[in-house]
Design a protein around this motif. Structure first.
Motif, PDB file in Angstrom:
ATOM      1  N   GLY A  56       0.615  -1.465   0.204  1.00 13.20           N
ATOM      2  CA  GLY A  56      -0.130   0.038   0.140  1.00 13.20           C
ATOM      3  C   GLY A  56       1.264   1.222  -0.205  1.00 13.20           C
ATOM      4  O   GLY A  56       0.105   2.124  -0.315  1.00 13.20           O
ATOM      5  N   ARG A  57       1.916   0.926   0.210  1.00 16.52           N
ATOM      6  CA  ARG A  57       3.021   2.741   0.136  1.00 16.52           C
ATOM      7  C   ARG A  57       3.522   2.726  -1.312  1.00 16.52           C
ATOM      8  O   ARG A  57       3.184   1.697  -2.452  1.00 16.52           O
ATOM      9  N   LYS A  58       3.380   3.919  -1.738  1.00 17.16           N
ATOM     10  CA  LYS A  58       4.006   3.724  -3.504  1.00 17.16           C
ATOM     11  C   LYS A  58       5.552   3.523  -3.322  1.00 17.16           C
ATOM     12  O   LYS A  58       5.748   3.175  -4.242  1.00 17.16           O
ATOM     13  N   THR A  59       6.025   3.136  -1.988  1.00 17.89           N
ATOM     14  CA  THR A  59       7.971   2.765  -2.423  1.00 17.89           C
ATOM     15  C   THR A  59       6.873   1.395  -3.374  1.00 17.89           C
ATOM     16  O   THR A  59       8.449   0.377  -3.484  1.00 17.89           O
ATOM     17  N   ASP A  60       6.090   0.698  -2.473  1.00 20.03           N
ATOM     18  CA  ASP A  60       5.925  -0.326  -3.018  1.00 20.03           C
ATOM     19  C   ASP A  60       5.430  -1.201  -4.395  1.00 20.03           C
ATOM     20  O   ASP A  60       4.121  -0.051  -5.107  1.00 20.03           O
ATOM     21  N   GLN A  61       6.318  -1.139  -5.193  1.00 23.28           N
ATOM     22  CA  GLN A  61       4.887  -1.149  -7.101  1.00 23.28           C
ATOM     23  C   GLN A  61       5.706  -2.687  -7.287  1.00 23.28           C
ATOM     24  O   GLN A  61       7.210  -3.243  -7.168  1.00 23.28           O
ATOM     25  N   ALA A  62       4.525  -3.384  -8.319  1.00 26.73           N
ATOM     26  CA  ALA A  62       4.773  -4.130  -8.862  1.00 26.73           C
ATOM     27  C   ALA A  62       3.720  -3.599 -10.330  1.00 26.73           C
ATOM     28  O   ALA A  62       2.958  -3.406 -10.259  1.00 26.73           O
ATOM     29  N   SER A  63       4.736  -5.001 -11.340  1.00 23.41           N
ATOM     30  CA  SER A  63       4.534  -3.865 -12.758  1.00 23.41           C
ATOM     31  C   SER A  63       4.734  -5.261 -12.827  1.00 23.41           C
ATOM     32  O   SER A  63       5.604  -5.531 -13.151  1.00 23.41           O
ATOM     33  N   ALA A  64       3.819  -5.645 -14.663  1.00 21.27           N
ATOM     34  CA  ALA A  64       4.568  -6.130 -15.453  1.00 21.27           C
ATOM     35  C   ALA A  64       3.677  -5.537 -16.852  1.00 21.27           C
ATOM     36  O   ALA A  64       2.772  -5.298 -16.883  1.00 21.27           O
ATOM     37  N   GLU A  65       5.000  -5.867 -17.822  1.00 19.13           N
ATOM     38  CA  GLU A  65       4.310  -6.338 -19.038  1.00 19.13           C
ATOM     39  C   GLU A  65       4.720  -6.964 -20.047  1.00 19.13           C
ATOM     40  O   GLU A  65       5.525  -7.344 -19.789  1.00 19.13           O
ATOM     41  N   LEU A  66       3.828  -7.225 -21.225  1.00 20.69           N
ATOM     42  CA  LEU A  66       3.813  -7.852 -21.821  1.00 20.69           C
ATOM     43  C   LEU A  66       3.887  -7.028 -23.871  1.00 20.69           C
ATOM     44  O   LEU A  66       3.309  -6.324 -24.109  1.00 20.69           O
ATOM     45  N   ARG A  67       4.948  -7.956 -24.561  1.00 18.87           N
ATOM     46  CA  ARG A  67       4.873  -7.214 -25.818  1.00 18.87           C
ATOM     47  C   ARG A  67       4.764  -8.941 -26.623  1.00 18.87           C
ATOM     48  O   ARG A  67       5.165  -9.761 -26.018  1.00 18.87           O
ATOM     49  N   LEU A  68       4.789  -8.841 -28.046  1.00 17.93           N
ATOM     50  CA  LEU A  68       4.561  -9.431 -28.907  1.00 17.93           C
ATOM     51  C   LEU A  68       5.444  -9.161 -30.069  1.00 17.93           C
ATOM     52  O   LEU A  68       5.584  -8.007 -30.463  1.00 17.93           O
ATOM     53  N   ARG A  69       6.287  -9.326 -30.742  1.00 12.97           N
ATOM     54  CA  ARG A  69       7.067  -9.158 -31.739  1.00 12.97           C
ATOM     55  C   ARG A  69       7.228 -10.067 -32.566  1.00 12.97           C
ATOM     56  O   ARG A  69       7.160 -11.629 -32.400  1.00 12.97           O
ATOM     57  N   SER A  70       7.748 -10.345 -34.420  1.00 16.53           N
ATOM     58  CA  SER A  70       8.094 -10.988 -35.116  1.00 16.53           C
ATOM     59  C   SER A  70       9.630 -10.444 -36.053  1.00 16.53           C
ATOM     60  O   SER A  70       9.896  -8.767 -35.275  1.00 16.53           O
ATOM     61  N   ASP A  71       9.470 -11.433 -37.150  1.00 16.87           N
ATOM     62  CA  ASP A  71      10.868 -10.852 -37.926  1.00 16.87           C
ATOM     63  C   ASP A  71       9.948 -10.225 -38.702  1.00 16.87           C
ATOM     64  O   ASP A  71      10.569  -9.247 -39.582  1.00 16.87           O
ATOM     65  N   ASN A  72       8.710 -10.024 -39.290  1.00 17.52           N
ATOM     66  CA  ASN A  72       7.711  -8.759 -39.689  1.00 17.52           C
ATOM     67  C   ASN A  72       8.129  -7.884 -38.872  1.00 17.52           C
ATOM     68  O   ASN A  72       6.808  -8.149 -37.738  1.00 17.52           O
ATOM     69  N   PRO A  73       7.704  -6.386 -39.124  1.00 16.32           N
ATOM     70  CA  PRO A  73       7.806  -5.321 -38.007  1.00 16.32           C
ATOM     71  C   PRO A  73       6.343  -4.460 -38.435  1.00 16.32           C
ATOM     72  O   PRO A  73       6.377  -4.081 -37.384  1.00 16.32           O
ATOM     73  N   TYR A  74       5.360  -5.214 -38.994  1.00 13.56           N
ATOM     74  CA  TYR A  74       4.734  -5.209 -38.938  1.00 13.56           C
ATOM     75  C   TYR A  74       3.572  -5.475 -38.571  1.00 13.56           C
ATOM     76  O   TYR A  74       2.097  -5.148 -38.772  1.00 13.56           O
ATOM     77  N   PHE A  75       4.221  -7.301 -37.836  1.00 18.14           N
ATOM     78  CA  PHE A  75       3.372  -7.863 -37.093  1.00 18.14           C
ATOM     79  C   PHE A  75       2.686  -7.450 -35.419  1.00 18.14           C
ATOM     80  O   PHE A  75       3.631  -6.422 -35.013  1.00 18.14           O
ATOM     81  N   GLY A  76       1.386  -7.147 -35.230  1.00 15.17           N
ATOM     82  CA  GLY A  76       1.061  -6.531 -33.943  1.00 15.17           C
ATOM     83  C   GLY A  76       0.172  -6.889 -33.527  1.00 15.17           C
ATOM     84  O   GLY A  76      -0.624  -8.088 -33.688  1.00 15.17           O
TER      85      GLY A  76
END
Length: 313
Positions: free
Chosen positions: A157-177
């Motif tokens: 509950g403190r501002k100093t307590d940070q839990a985060s997650a991030e997801l990405r999807l990539r490919s050899d095709n730069p236009y894939f997403g």
């Protein structure tokens, strides 16, 4: 009580040496061709960069360390217990991070803590497209992938307590997403949006999500990679288990053939061009195997929008 600058440098150096030593023991994977994970603890894990693809350890990584924080906040030192674990394989990623203050006087809530735990994982699925006779050279195949996952994250509950997650999807095709998705939150309900990132400072939350990625590919060999990064500071934790995964492939049209790693995906007999992650299928009794395969594959993850995605969470 003041921390000697030399002692502080030594503490950080020890943390860096521990990470470097662990990294030196495993092969480093390359972007698009490898999969695995990496963990950073201490000052390096406090401000996590996105470096997935380069530097991942093929066999993953798991680290635990106890560190001494500088005493510039008030009058006492802080001892941190930091843990991280990351691995990825065959389109499935796992990442976990935990930060715990063992003793010492916590700084004011608006102050950032100097140490953290950071874990990142990447998992690649390679595939090949073959053009059928008579297909124009300029033709491209429309490939869609489906994915799902869930995770727990929270703090005290403190501002100093940070839990985060991030997801990405990539490919050899730069236009894939990622083009669409959904998410649900034990605190905020269900939305028809895949945010790609989650965070919490308070009580533990359960988040669930599904996503769809689309791209047009030329004949040849290609790869798609699912990336997951998690980090924690203060008294916080985040664990996304082994649930974040690429669950299905779909090839539209009849001009191309799709080849996937043997055994990793199973063709849907009711929907040509659709393949579902084999590990998601139940193991039925031998006598009913045919019925299970025909029925369950037909009800498996299909690209029918948000409702179908939710049914797989």
């Amino acid at each position: 009580m003041q921390l000697n600058p030399l002692s502080l440098r030594a503490a950080v150096a020890v943390a860096c040496l521990m990470t470097a030593a662990a990294s030196a023991q495993a092969q480093t994977c390359t972007n698009g061709g490898g999969q695995g994970g990496r963990v950073k603890l201490g000052a390096e894990g406090f401000v996590p960069p996105w470096e997935l693809g380069g530097g991942l350890l093929c066999n993953g990584q798991s680290l635990t360390s106890t560190l001494l924080a500088p005493a510039s906040y008030d009058t006492r030192l802080l001892h941190f217990q930091l843990e991280g674990q990351a691995s990825g394989r065959d389109g499935i990623v796992h990442a976990r991070a935990k930060s715990q203050v063992l003793d010492g006087l916590l700084p004011p809530a608006d102050r950032a803590l100097p140490y953290g735990a950071f874990a990142e994982a990447g998992a690649v699925v390679n595939f090949t497209l073959s053009a059928r006779p008579g297909t124009p050279a300029s033709a491209r195949a429309r490939v869609t992938i489906d994915g799902t996952g869930d995770g727990l994250l929270g703090g005290q509950g403190r501002k100093t307590d940070q839990a985060s997650a991030e997801l990405r999807l990539r490919s050899d095709n730069p236009y894939f997403g990622i083009v669409s998705g959904w998410s649900s939150d034990s605190e905020g309900g269900v939305t028809d949006v895949f945010p790609g990132s989650f965070s919490s400072t308070g009580a533990e939350r359960l988040v669930q999500y599904g996503f769809e990625g689309v791209g047009f590919f030329a004949p040849g060999s290609h790869w798609i990679q699912l990336d997951l990064a998690v980090w924690a500071t203060g008294n916080a934790h985040v664990d996304f288990g082994n649930t974040s995964r690429i669950t299905g492939f779909n090839l539209e049209g009849e001009e191309f053939d799709l080849s996937l790693p043997p055994g990793l995906f199973t063709a849907d007999p009711n929907q040509p061009g659709h393949y579902i992650l084999s590990s998601l299928l139940p193991v039925p009794e031998p006598a009913s195997a045919g019925l299970w395969l025909a029925g369950l594959l037909g009800l498996a993850w299909r690209r029918r929008g948000v409702d179908a995605a939710r049914s797989c969470s």
